[in-house]
Design an enzyme around this catalytic site. Structure first.
Site, PDB file in Angstrom:
ATOM      1  N   ARG A 134      60.894 -35.762  -1.579  1.00 57.95           N
ATOM      2  CA  ARG A 134      60.010 -34.435  -1.104  1.00 57.95           C
ATOM      3  C   ARG A 134      60.795 -33.391  -0.673  1.00 57.95           C
ATOM      4  NH1 ARG A 134      54.571 -36.269  -0.358  1.00 57.95           N
ATOM      5  NH2 ARG A 134      54.192 -34.261   0.871  1.00 57.95           N
ATOM      6  N   GLU A 138      46.007 -32.704  -5.822  1.00 58.69           N
ATOM      7  CA  GLU A 138      44.492 -33.208  -5.497  1.00 58.69           C
ATOM      8  C   GLU A 138      43.921 -31.815  -5.063  1.00 58.69           C
ATOM      9  OE1 GLU A 138      42.643 -36.391  -2.218  1.00 58.69           O
ATOM     10  OE2 GLU A 138      44.703 -36.460  -2.606  1.00 58.69           O
ATOM     11  N   LYS A 167      49.748 -30.651   3.422  1.00 60.67           N
ATOM     12  CA  LYS A 167      48.332 -30.183   3.392  1.00 60.67           C
ATOM     13  C   LYS A 167      47.338 -30.183   4.719  1.00 60.67           C
ATOM     14  CE  LYS A 167      47.517 -31.420  -0.876  1.00 60.67           C
ATOM     15  NZ  LYS A 167      46.769 -31.914  -2.050  1.00 60.67           N
TER      16      LYS A 167
HETATM   17  P1  ATP Z   1      50.344 -33.400   1.150  1.00 61.82           P
HETATM   18  O1  ATP Z   1      51.319 -34.265   1.887  1.00 61.82           O
HETATM   19  O2  ATP Z   1      50.725 -31.950   1.506  1.00 61.82           O
HETATM   20  O3  ATP Z   1      48.777 -33.637   1.134  1.00 61.82           O
HETATM   21  P2  ATP Z   1      50.170 -34.508  -1.444  1.00 61.82           P
HETATM   22  O4  ATP Z   1      51.062 -35.326  -2.053  1.00 61.82           O
HETATM   23  O5  ATP Z   1      49.090 -35.341  -0.892  1.00 61.82           O
HETATM   24  O6  ATP Z   1      50.778 -33.577  -0.525  1.00 61.82           O
HETATM   25  P3  ATP Z   1      49.143 -33.545  -3.914  1.00 61.82           P
HETATM   26  O7  ATP Z   1      47.834 -32.401  -4.167  1.00 61.82           O
HETATM   27  O8  ATP Z   1      48.725 -35.227  -4.280  1.00 61.82           O
HETATM   28  O9  ATP Z   1      49.515 -33.416  -2.304  1.00 61.82           O
HETATM   29  O10 ATP Z   1      50.593 -33.300  -4.738  1.00 61.82           O
HETATM   30  C1  ATP Z   1      50.540 -33.116  -6.005  1.00 61.82           C
HETATM   31  C2  ATP Z   1      51.918 -33.323  -6.541  1.00 61.82           C
HETATM   32  O11 ATP Z   1      52.921 -32.331  -5.727  1.00 61.82           O
HETATM   33  C3  ATP Z   1      52.320 -34.723  -6.376  1.00 61.82           C
HETATM   34  O12 ATP Z   1      53.117 -35.137  -7.530  1.00 61.82           O
HETATM   35  C4  ATP Z   1      53.196 -34.583  -5.063  1.00 61.82           C
HETATM   36  O13 ATP Z   1      53.983 -35.759  -5.217  1.00 61.82           O
HETATM   37  C5  ATP Z   1      53.904 -33.380  -4.905  1.00 61.82           C
HETATM   38  N1  ATP Z   1      54.420 -32.922  -4.124  1.00 61.82           N
HETATM   39  C6  ATP Z   1      53.523 -32.775  -2.713  1.00 61.82           C
HETATM   40  N2  ATP Z   1      54.233 -32.549  -1.560  1.00 61.82           N
HETATM   41  C7  ATP Z   1      55.465 -32.301  -2.106  1.00 61.82           C
HETATM   42  C8  ATP Z   1      56.652 -32.009  -1.348  1.00 61.82           C
HETATM   43  N3  ATP Z   1      56.956 -31.587  -0.105  1.00 61.82           N
HETATM   44  N4  ATP Z   1      57.709 -32.028  -2.162  1.00 61.82           N
HETATM   45  C9  ATP Z   1      58.115 -32.328  -3.221  1.00 61.82           C
HETATM   46  N5  ATP Z   1      56.636 -32.479  -4.196  1.00 61.82           N
HETATM   47  C10 ATP Z   1      55.493 -32.491  -3.425  1.00 61.82           C
HETATM   48 MG    MG Z   2      48.737 -36.923  -2.925  1.00 63.14          MG
END
Ligand code: ATP
Ligand code: MG
Length: 557
Positions: free
Chosen positions: A261, A36, A271
């Site tokens: 994760r 995102e 984030k």
């Molecule tokens: P955050 O919690 O940091 O905002 P998010 O999942 O909302 O993370 P996205 O931009 O949606 O952030 O993530 C893009 C991809 O990265 C998704 O497929 C998500 O599952 C993966 N991802 C995000 N954080 C992690 C993590 N800590 N470990 C493994 N994969 C991750």
């Molecule tokens: Mg997300």
């Protein structure tokens, strides 16, 4: 066997894909990384990037970079550019660059199909009522009074939602599944909502926007994704993922597979929390070298290779675990140990005067650029009557086990001579301003001919040729292993996470090295020039120290 032939580490996702290819369930592998664009990528994203791109590469398939940009108010183009740059920096090239917003027309048409087939309806309750009537984990939800609206009325209302006739929050489109489903995500989830907001790519074309669960599975299907790899929090959404695809005429039905994760000790990988640290000024921007963002790690001196190695080492499982920081640090230590040229730098200098060394004389001493890689050559290090050594390498009242310099004791200066301290020179306040030593000319670059031994070897820099610099030393950003669990995140910040050494002195060879090169300053760790560094004001970041002193301190206490 040579490194390139070492088979990649296997894990449950690799095995599922192998089985799927073996059984003919799929004939190629297509994955995607779906960020995102509302923040910068962090080390957790790196795990997902490496997994998605490596699975595609391993099986000759491809991986798309897809911006999950359905949320008009939160996304910014600036983040999207940064994400592309960071993925490339990590060493990956996507097959297609996609945006969920590219599918808005198709998604809309799918929503209309659901309505036509009686699988979706327009609900005119406000969002609070919808939330309240969803039920709980133990109680079923209750049906909306609008649940039984007829197809024609739903089509008409949805068209008018799209046309911008209604204010935000007045209607939503919901799937018609079951309000008593065990899985809350299946209780008539909202698929579309009204948002009177400009979108950074589609402008003001839309006044309704699809929600994540509706968008994601359909985007996957439209791109021909075979394996949709996501983190464990989406496990409970898989039923809905499958339900939507099962109730529409879609190009294919990708398989969603969840993995755990990444969390890292002493830092945060979210984030939202990173954003708070940046916005509240606790760190110096998204690329602060203390942050686990890819930009921060890069500025700190991490190589893309070291981050990929780290992701390989931690593996892919379904078990939640917090990885120790030294696993990440070891990955960069290993890379840098092999490739970083060695130099001497004194971080906290104290002056040494060799009283028996001829005034005005300079000699050049040869030093290897790498202790076990002769192909990296040697360099000339100037040596003279006045030198800097590290303040901590001298002690006035040394304990027995202190093998460095002290009054009346002798040490070796690396690549140079034995020196012995004879006198301490002080200012009127009693502060040490210099150490008066004598050197033994017979010990040049080697041992004493009389067989005399010394225990300590110190690094040093010649005063006359020394290049001044600032060096920033970094420590854990937080004082506790799981800061995200703290009631007050900011109170858990380590106030000594960055220490600026302002009086550092580096051997002149530093001027001859390319500015982006990563260096080992002997006995101090690995360093690289900071983005703020300039020829008239050199600034270095310590990427990592030579061994994990933190771990030792923790074990002792
Ligand atoms: P955050 O919690 O940091 O905002 P998010 O999942 O909302 O993370 P996205 O931009 O949606 O952030 O993530 C893009 C991809 O990265 C998704 O497929 C998500 O599952 C993966 N991802 C995000 N954080 C992690 C993590 N800590 N470990 C493994 N994969 C991750
Ligand atoms: Mg997300």
């Amino acid at each position: 066997m040579p490194e390139s032939e070492v088979p990649p580490k296997t894990h449950f996702i690799r095995r599922i894909i192998e089985e799927d290819l073996g059984s003919g369930k799929c004939t190629r592998v297509v994955t995607r990384f779906p960020p995102e664009p509302n923040g910068y990528l962090h080390i957790g994203h790196a795990k997902s990037i490496c997994l998605n791109f490596d699975m595609a590469d391993s099986f000759g398939g491809h991986c798309n970079l897809r911006f999950d940009d359905t949320n008009p108010e939160k996304e910014e183009a600036e983040y999207a550019y940064a994400i592309e740059e960071d993925v490339r920096w990590l060493g990956y090239e996507w097959h297609n660059l996609c945006h969920a917003s590219d599918y808005f027309d198709q998604l809309h048409d799918y929503a209309v199909d659901l309505i036509r087939n009686g699988h979706a309806y327009v609900d005119s309750q406000d969002s609070e009522t919808i939330r309240e009537t969803r039920g709980t984990l133990t109680e079923p939800g209750t049906d909306s009074p609008y649940r039984d609206r007829g197809v024609e009325e739903n089509l008409d209302l949805f068209a008018r939602m799209r046309a911008g006739e209604f204010p935000e929050g007045s209607h939503v489109l919901r799937a018609r599944i079951r309000m008593d489903a065990d899985n809350i995500n299946m209780r008539d989830p909202v698929l579309y909502r009204i948002r009177r907001q400009r979108h950074h790519r589609t402008g003001s074309a839309w006044s309704i926007y699809p929600l994540y669960d509706f968008t994601h599975c359909l985007s996957d299907s439209l791109e021909g994704i075979t394996h949709s790899l996501c983190t464990l929090e989406f496990e409970d959404h898989r039923l809905l993922y499958d339900w939507i695809l099962d109730h529409l005429d879609v190009p294919c039905h990708p398989q969603q597979i969840e993995f755990s994760r990444l969390s890292l000790e002493y830092t945060v990988v979210s984030k939202r929390l990173l954003q708070r640290l940046v916005q509240d000024g606790h760190v110096d921007g998204w690329d602060d070298p203390r942050l686990p963002t890819l930009r921060g790690l890069r500025r700190r001196g991490y190589t893309p290779e070291s981050i990929r190695t780290f992701c390989e080492v931690i593996g892919v499982t379904k078990k939640d675990s917090r990885i120790a920081m030294n696993v990440l640090e070891d990955s960069v230590r290993d890379t840098l140990n092999a490739e970083a040229p060695r130099l001497m730098a004194v971080l906290d200098p104290i002056r040494v005067i060799l009283t028996n060394y001829p005034e005005g004389q300079t000699e050049m001493l040869e030093a290897p650029n790498h202790p076990n890689d002769p192909s990296m050559g040697t360099r000339q290090v100037p040596f003279g009557r006045e030198l800097y050594i590290e303040r901590s390498d001298f002690m006035e009242d040394p304990p027995k086990k202190f093998f460095r310099l002290a009054l009346g004791r002798e040490v070796r200066l690396r690549y140079a001579y034995f020196i012995a301290c004879q006198e301490i020179e002080r200012d009127t306040d009693g502060n040490i301003i210099a150490l008066h030593c004598i050197y033994d000319p017979e010990t040049r670059g080697g041992d004493a001919p009389d067989g005399r031994k010394v225990r300590g070897t110190l690094h040093w820099v010649s005063v006359e040729q020394a290049v001044p610099a600032e060096i920033r030393l970094y420590d854990r950003l937080f004082k506790v292993p799981d800061p995200a669990a703290e009631a007050d995140l900011m109170a858990a910040l380590n106030e000594n996470s960055r220490i600026d050494m302002l009086q550092c002195q580096i051997e002149p060879e530093i001027r001859r090295l390319p500015t982006r090169v990563r260096i080992q300053f002997e006995r101090q760790g690995y360093f690289c020039q900071d983005t703020e560094s300039a020829p008239d004001r050199l600034i270095f970041n310590r990427t990592v120290n030579l061994r994990d002193t933190w771990e030792k301190i923790r074990q002792r206490s």
